[in-house]
Design a protein around this motif. Structure first.
Motif, PDB file in Angstrom:
ATOM      1  N   ASP A   1      27.479 -49.128  25.827  1.00  0.00           N
ATOM      2  CA  ASP A   1      28.267 -49.234  27.051  1.00  0.00           C
ATOM      3  C   ASP A   1      28.891 -50.625  27.125  1.00  0.00           C
ATOM      4  O   ASP A   1      28.238 -51.625  26.813  1.00  0.00           O
ATOM      5  N   TYR A   2      30.154 -50.708  27.520  1.00  0.00           N
ATOM      6  CA  TYR A   2      30.877 -51.974  27.582  1.00  0.00           C
ATOM      7  C   TYR A   2      30.138 -52.984  28.462  1.00  0.00           C
ATOM      8  O   TYR A   2      29.960 -54.152  28.093  1.00  0.00           O
ATOM      9  N   LYS A   3      29.748 -52.536  29.627  1.00  0.00           N
ATOM     10  CA  LYS A   3      29.143 -53.443  30.586  1.00  0.00           C
ATOM     11  C   LYS A   3      27.826 -53.989  30.064  1.00  0.00           C
ATOM     12  O   LYS A   3      27.542 -55.201  30.149  1.00  0.00           O
ATOM     13  N   LYS A   4      26.980 -53.077  29.537  1.00  0.00           N
ATOM     14  CA  LYS A   4      25.695 -53.524  28.988  1.00  0.00           C
ATOM     15  C   LYS A   4      25.904 -54.487  27.822  1.00  0.00           C
ATOM     16  O   LYS A   4      25.209 -55.520  27.696  1.00  0.00           O
ATOM     17  N   ILE A   5      26.845 -54.175  26.952  1.00  0.00           N
ATOM     18  CA  ILE A   5      27.103 -55.033  25.791  1.00  0.00           C
ATOM     19  C   ILE A   5      27.601 -56.399  26.241  1.00  0.00           C
ATOM     20  O   ILE A   5      27.222 -57.445  25.686  1.00  0.00           O
ATOM     21  N   GLY A   6      28.394 -56.396  27.296  1.00  0.00           N
ATOM     22  CA  GLY A   6      28.891 -57.673  27.788  1.00  0.00           C
ATOM     23  C   GLY A   6      27.762 -58.565  28.275  1.00  0.00           C
ATOM     24  O   GLY A   6      27.733 -59.778  28.001  1.00  0.00           O
ATOM     25  N   ILE A   7      26.789 -57.957  29.020  1.00  0.00           N
ATOM     26  CA  ILE A   7      25.664 -58.735  29.541  1.00  0.00           C
ATOM     27  C   ILE A   7      24.788 -59.234  28.409  1.00  0.00           C
ATOM     28  O   ILE A   7      24.364 -60.415  28.381  1.00  0.00           O
ATOM     29  N   ILE A   8      24.500 -58.354  27.442  1.00  0.00           N
ATOM     30  CA  ILE A   8      23.615 -58.728  26.338  1.00  0.00           C
ATOM     31  C   ILE A   8      24.276 -59.803  25.467  1.00  0.00           C
ATOM     32  O   ILE A   8      23.617 -60.778  25.042  1.00  0.00           O
ATOM     33  N   CYS A   9      25.536 -59.653  25.216  1.00  0.00           N
ATOM     34  CA  CYS A   9      26.216 -60.627  24.351  1.00  0.00           C
ATOM     35  C   CYS A   9      26.272 -62.008  25.003  1.00  0.00           C
ATOM     36  O   CYS A   9      26.274 -63.045  24.305  1.00  0.00           O
ATOM     37  N   GLU A  10      26.354 -62.073  26.325  1.00  0.00           N
ATOM     38  CA  GLU A  10      26.340 -63.353  27.008  1.00  0.00           C
ATOM     39  C   GLU A  10      25.024 -64.077  26.795  1.00  0.00           C
ATOM     40  O   GLU A  10      24.966 -65.309  26.782  1.00  0.00           O
ATOM     41  N   LYS A  11      23.937 -63.300  26.626  1.00  0.00           N
ATOM     42  CA  LYS A  11      22.615 -63.917  26.398  1.00  0.00           C
ATOM     43  C   LYS A  11      22.386 -64.245  24.923  1.00  0.00           C
ATOM     44  O   LYS A  11      21.450 -64.998  24.581  1.00  0.00           O
ATOM     45  N   TYR A  12      23.192 -63.673  24.079  1.00  0.00           N
ATOM     46  CA  TYR A  12      22.973 -63.818  22.633  1.00  0.00           C
ATOM     47  C   TYR A  12      23.549 -65.135  22.163  1.00  0.00           C
ATOM     48  O   TYR A  12      24.733 -65.432  22.390  1.00  0.00           O
TER      49      TYR A  12
ATOM     50  N   LYS B   1      30.030 -66.270  14.373  1.00  0.00           N
ATOM     51  CA  LYS B   1      29.999 -66.854  15.706  1.00  0.00           C
ATOM     52  C   LYS B   1      31.359 -66.736  16.366  1.00  0.00           C
ATOM     53  O   LYS B   1      31.470 -66.403  17.564  1.00  0.00           O
ATOM     54  N   LYS B   2      32.402 -67.033  15.597  1.00  0.00           N
ATOM     55  CA  LYS B   2      33.750 -66.922  16.134  1.00  0.00           C
ATOM     56  C   LYS B   2      34.046 -65.491  16.563  1.00  0.00           C
ATOM     57  O   LYS B   2      34.626 -65.239  17.629  1.00  0.00           O
ATOM     58  N   SER B   3      33.635 -64.558  15.702  1.00  0.00           N
ATOM     59  CA  SER B   3      33.856 -63.136  16.028  1.00  0.00           C
ATOM     60  C   SER B   3      33.090 -62.740  17.285  1.00  0.00           C
ATOM     61  O   SER B   3      33.612 -61.983  18.135  1.00  0.00           O
ATOM     62  N   MET B   4      31.871 -63.249  17.434  1.00  0.00           N
ATOM     63  CA  MET B   4      31.062 -62.945  18.620  1.00  0.00           C
ATOM     64  C   MET B   4      31.703 -63.543  19.869  1.00  0.00           C
ATOM     65  O   MET B   4      31.722 -62.896  20.940  1.00  0.00           O
ATOM     66  N   ASP B   5      32.272 -64.751  19.691  1.00  0.00           N
ATOM     67  CA  ASP B   5      32.935 -65.362  20.835  1.00  0.00           C
ATOM     68  C   ASP B   5      34.155 -64.550  21.248  1.00  0.00           C
ATOM     69  O   ASP B   5      34.430 -64.380  22.453  1.00  0.00           O
ATOM     70  N   VAL B   6      34.863 -64.066  20.251  1.00  0.00           N
ATOM     71  CA  VAL B   6      36.024 -63.211  20.557  1.00  0.00           C
ATOM     72  C   VAL B   6      35.568 -61.970  21.316  1.00  0.00           C
ATOM     73  O   VAL B   6      36.184 -61.528  22.295  1.00  0.00           O
ATOM     74  N   LEU B   7      34.481 -61.376  20.841  1.00  0.00           N
ATOM     75  CA  LEU B   7      33.963 -60.160  21.497  1.00  0.00           C
ATOM     76  C   LEU B   7      33.569 -60.454  22.948  1.00  0.00           C
ATOM     77  O   LEU B   7      33.868 -59.661  23.874  1.00  0.00           O
ATOM     78  N   LYS B   8      32.899 -61.588  23.144  1.00  0.00           N
ATOM     79  CA  LYS B   8      32.470 -61.934  24.492  1.00  0.00           C
ATOM     80  C   LYS B   8      33.678 -62.091  25.405  1.00  0.00           C
ATOM     81  O   LYS B   8      33.683 -61.624  26.550  1.00  0.00           O
ATOM     82  N   ARG B   9      34.708 -62.781  24.865  1.00  0.00           N
ATOM     83  CA  ARG B   9      35.890 -63.026  25.669  1.00  0.00           C
ATOM     84  C   ARG B   9      36.591 -61.713  26.019  1.00  0.00           C
ATOM     85  O   ARG B   9      36.991 -61.470  27.165  1.00  0.00           O
ATOM     86  N   ARG B  10      36.718 -60.860  25.051  1.00  0.00           N
ATOM     87  CA  ARG B  10      37.420 -59.588  25.270  1.00  0.00           C
ATOM     88  C   ARG B  10      36.616 -58.675  26.203  1.00  0.00           C
ATOM     89  O   ARG B  10      37.191 -57.924  27.005  1.00  0.00           O
ATOM     90  N   LEU B  11      35.281 -58.729  26.096  1.00  0.00           N
ATOM     91  CA  LEU B  11      34.445 -57.913  27.005  1.00  0.00           C
ATOM     92  C   LEU B  11      34.579 -58.405  28.435  1.00  0.00           C
ATOM     93  O   LEU B  11      34.586 -57.607  29.386  1.00  0.00           O
ATOM     94  N   LYS B  12      34.674 -59.746  28.592  1.00  0.00           N
ATOM     95  CA  LYS B  12      34.868 -60.292  29.928  1.00  0.00           C
ATOM     96  C   LYS B  12      36.197 -59.800  30.499  1.00  0.00           C
ATOM     97  O   LYS B  12      36.284 -59.401  31.666  1.00  0.00           O
ATOM     98  N   GLU B  13      37.218 -59.858  29.632  1.00  0.00           N
ATOM     99  CA  GLU B  13      38.517 -59.389  30.090  1.00  0.00           C
ATOM    100  C   GLU B  13      38.476 -57.894  30.425  1.00  0.00           C
ATOM    101  O   GLU B  13      39.054 -57.447  31.424  1.00  0.00           O
ATOM    102  N   PHE B  14      37.759 -57.137  29.618  1.00  0.00           N
ATOM    103  CA  PHE B  14      37.686 -55.675  29.837  1.00  0.00           C
ATOM    104  C   PHE B  14      36.923 -55.350  31.115  1.00  0.00           C
ATOM    105  O   PHE B  14      37.318 -54.494  31.915  1.00  0.00           O
ATOM    106  N   ASN B  15      35.799 -56.042  31.313  1.00  0.00           N
ATOM    107  CA  ASN B  15      34.968 -55.761  32.477  1.00  0.00           C
ATOM    108  C   ASN B  15      35.609 -56.270  33.757  1.00  0.00           C
ATOM    109  O   ASN B  15      35.294 -55.791  34.838  1.00  0.00           O
TER     110      ASN B  15
END
Length: 786
Positions: free
Chosen positions: A739-750, A772-786
């Motif tokens: 789930d996008y929302k769950k992944i966003g929360i978990i990735c913020e803690k990772y 790390k760069k890829s994870m940061d991109v994912l975090k940023r995009r999940l924030k934008e998505f959520n």
């Protein structure tokens, strides 16, 4: 000239009057009126003159007549003189003869007087003898009467008195004797009446004391007849079943010894017959009838009173036997004692007894708190009804009282069975039963619990625990007690009632206790598994329970085989079984939660990667292996599949929830690698268990699919290009459960590097930098998505 003329008239007038007077005298008419008239006119001389004229005329006529017959008269006188002479001669002869006759007659007269006196004496003597004989006969009857009275033989005494009164009393010549007898007869009758009343009072006391024995014997005959009929029906059903199974033609006979109750029930009514007949002879039969009816009604009223000293359970047989004996006696009196007792009087007695008896039974039943006590009384009441029905009494209202207490009895019976079933379940160790061959018959075959028609090897390990056969025995006993109460009552078709109460037992008692037990906080998982398995076998036993009830009620087996004839409890138990499975899954998950709670002790920012699975995961795997192995032995395979999938889904969700929880602030790659190690071990266990239990032959996939969300999350966190998650194609292929929302929360803690002084020196590789760069991109995009 005038004088001459007057004289002629007078002569003519005299002549006319004289002729009238002559005519009246000649006709013999009464001259009184003429004489009275003359005196009234004051002229009696004229009448006297006329009478003289008539006399003169008669004298002239006589002279003329004498002149006419003178010669004949002379001749007659001469002849008369000759006759006088002859008469004188005859007179002399008569005098002579009379003298001689007087002489002879005097002697004869004396003798005649003597003869007449003798005749008179003889007559008096004969009359005296006759009177004496009559008196002797009367006195003889009096002596006999006194002797009969002394001997207590009152009927012969009354017969003698009746003979004296009707035949001799009016003819007794001696007044003294007659008066004495007339005075003594009422005294004797009164004495006889008192004696007979005394005897009948003694008989009333005696018959009341023997009524209990009479009633007990009669009820015993009814019980024997009922048992005889049951045996006959049992043999008949057995023969029909054997015949329907094709075991051959069977011919059977039941030798029944007919018992004449009237000859066995010794009821001595002779004193009553004698007393009634004596009262009839005394002319007071109506008085005796009223006396008998009144006293028997008083006795009935006393018999209907329940003893306040002894409990009804201990005295009910005596109480009911007394009533039965009373009415058996009254029936015999009605049939054999003439008009002493009328049918409407017996009916009034019976109505009084029924009203009081039904009220007593209802009161006593309402006070009873034990089903067996109520059944014991009810059984004897039905025997009472069967006994008195043979004598023509309407026992319907009494049996109706039993029907009214039907629910009360079953409430007590259900309460007792509730305690027994609760004890059986509480005392059950929830372990599979190990049986010998003899025990297999009494615990499995007896209740149709076998899973196969093939006899297993012994010792046999049953898939259920001891509570199943124990509960089956309790339910079977309930069916027997229920049918025993419902049978022999007012209703004929009581199978529907038996099924109704059986459903109540299975649903309101057994099912409720099973559900409350499995949902109890004191129930462990292994116990819940066993209870769930037991419910399945109890559901299977419902067919046996229904067959048992039908057999007890005399319902043919072919009727029970119809689809519409089933127990509602079977479906309820099936539903409860599913609830038990859900409760079991909840218990398993609750236990897993305790093991998984050990994750709180995990170091989520660990510096080194764990090479072995963690301690809590080891506990989880051992626990799941134990649970699934146990379920495989005693639960259906689909239930075991549900337990396995539920448990692994719970593990999956627990990991996700832990990573999402607010208490976890940060975790590193090394921690994720440790989760990956645990997850691999768990997936390996899931695959092995799925195949070893045979689930792979029935279900597609594996238990591994229950961990798919966790697996995709770990793969994402360890991926070199985690930003690919946002690629729809890649996400659908590799991360479709996330789930996008769950992944966003978990990735913020990772965090891909641990917090430390030299943390930057340990992650200098280009690979780590790119991830790390890829994870940061994912975090940023999940924030934008959520």
């Amino acid at each position: 000239m005038n004088a001459k003329k007057s004289r002629n008239v007078t002569e003519n007038g005299d002549t006319y009057e004289d002729s009238i007077l002559m005519t009246l005298i000649g006709n013999g008419e009464d001259l009184g009126p003429m004489v009275r008239h003359s005196f009234e006119m004051g002229k009696p001389e004229n009448l006297l003159h006329q009478l003289k004229n008539v006399v003169k005329k008669k004298e002239v006529e006589i002279e003329d007549l004498c002149k006419l017959h003178y010669e004949e008269f002379i001749v007659a006188v001469d002849e008369l003189r000759g006759v006088l002479v002859d008469a004188e001669e005859l007179k002399g002869e008569l005098a002579s003869d009379n003298f001689r006759l007087q002489e002879i007659g005097s002697a004869l007269l004396v003798r005649l007087e003597d003869l007449l006196e003798s005749y008179s004496i003889k007559k008096n003597v004969t009359e005296a003898v006759k009177m004496s004989k009559l008196c002797v006969e009367v006195l003889d009857l009096c002596i006999k009467c006194n002797k009969h009275v002394s001997d207590g033989q009152f009927y012969p005494a009354l017969k003698a008195i009746d003979q004296i009164e009707k035949i001799y009393m009016k003819n007794i010549p001696v007044n003294t004797l007659r008066n004495a007898i007339e005075k003594r007869v009422p005294v004797i009758k009164s004495h006889i009446e008192r004696k007979v009343c005394g005897e009948i009072n003694e008989w009333l006391v005696h018959i009341r004391s023997t009524s209990k024995d009479i009633g007990q014997k009669a009820i015993g005959f009814a019980s024997f007849a009922r048992q005889r009929n049951e045996d006959m029906l049992s043999r008949q059903k057995k023969a029909e079943e054997e015949s329907s199974l094709g075991l051959g033609d069977f011919t059977y006979s039941l030798d029944v010894e007919e018992i004449d109750e009237n000859s066995v029930l010794e009821i001595n009514l002779m004193p009553l017959y004698r007393a009634y007949y004596i009262h009839i002879c005394l002319g007071i039969g109506d008085q005796f009838r009223q006396y008998y009816y009144k006293n028997r009604m008083l006795q009935l009223s006393s018999d209907l009173q329940v003893s306040s000293v002894q409990h009804f359970l201990g005295s009910h047989q005596t109480y009911l036997a007394q009533i039965a004996g009373y009415f058996i006696v009254e029936d015999r009196v009605l049939r054999t004692a003439g008009d002493l007792l009328l049918a409407n009087q017996v009916e009034a007695m019976w109505e009084t007894a029924v009203a009081k008896l039904t009220l007593t039974l209802e009161n006593q039943f309402s006070q009873m708190d034990t089903a067996s006590h109520l059944l014991l009384v009810k059984d004897y009441v039905t025997l009472l009804g069967a006994t008195l029905r043979q004598y023509g009494y309407d026992v319907g209202p009494i049996l109706e009282a039993l029907t009214n207490s039907r629910d009360k009895y079953h409430e007590l019976l259900l309460a007792e069975c509730r305690l027994q079933i609760r004890d059986a379940i509480i005392n059950d160790e929830c372990k599979q039963m190990v049986m010998k061959e003899s025990e297999y018959q009494s615990n499995v075959l007896c209740f149709h619990l076998q899973t196969s028609d093939i006899m297993p090897a012994f010792p046999y390990v049953a898939p259920f625990s001891s509570m199943v056969p124990d509960c089956c025995r309790i339910i079977r006993s309930f069916i027997k007690d229920s049918v025993n109460y419902l049978s022999y009552g007012g209703q004929t078709n009581f199978f529907d009632f038996a099924r109704k109460y059986l459903d109540k037992l299975l649903i309101n008692v057994l099912n409720d206790i099973l559900l409350s037990t499995i949902k109890s906080s004191n129930t462990g998982v292994s116990q819940a598994i066993q209870i769930a398995a037991n419910i399945s076998f109890l559901e299977r036993a419902c067919d046996y329970f229904l067959q048992t009830a039908a057999k007890q009620c005399g319902i043919p087996a072919r009727i029970i085989a119809r689809p519409q004839t089933t127990l509602a409890a079977k479906m309820v138990l099936k539903t409860s079984r599913d609830e038990a499975y859900l409760a079991l899954i909840d218990l398993v998950n609750h236990k897993l939660t305790k093991y998984l709670s050990l994750m709180e002790n995990v170091n989520w920012i660990i510096d080194d990667v764990a090479q072995h699975k963690s301690e809590y995961m080891n506990e989880v795997v051992i626990y799941l292996d134990t649970i699934l192995s146990t379920a495989q032995q005693i639960l259906p395979i689909d239930v075991m599949y549900k337990i396995g999938t539920g448990a692994l889904e719970h593990v999956n969700n627990s990991f996700i929830d832990t990573l999402l929880s607010d208490s976890l602030k940060r975790f590193t790659e090394n921690a994720v690698m440790g989760i990956n190690t645990d997850l691999k071990n768990l997936e390996q266990f899931a695959d092995e268990k799925f195949h070893s239990t045979g689930l792979s032959e029935i279900y597609k996939g594996s238990f591994r699919t229950c961990l798919l969300e966790l697996r995709q999350l770990v793969n994402l966190l360890l991926s070199s290009q985690p930003e690919n998650f946002m690629n729809p194609v890649i996400r659908m292929k590799n991360y479709n459960t996330l789930d996008y929302k769950k992944i966003g929360i978990i990735c913020e803690k990772y965090k891909d590097s641990p917090d430390g002084l030299f943390g930057s020196l340990s992650n200098r590789g280009a690979r780590q930098s790119n991830r790390k760069k890829s994870m940061d991109v994912l975090k940023r995009r999940l924030k934008e998505f959520n």
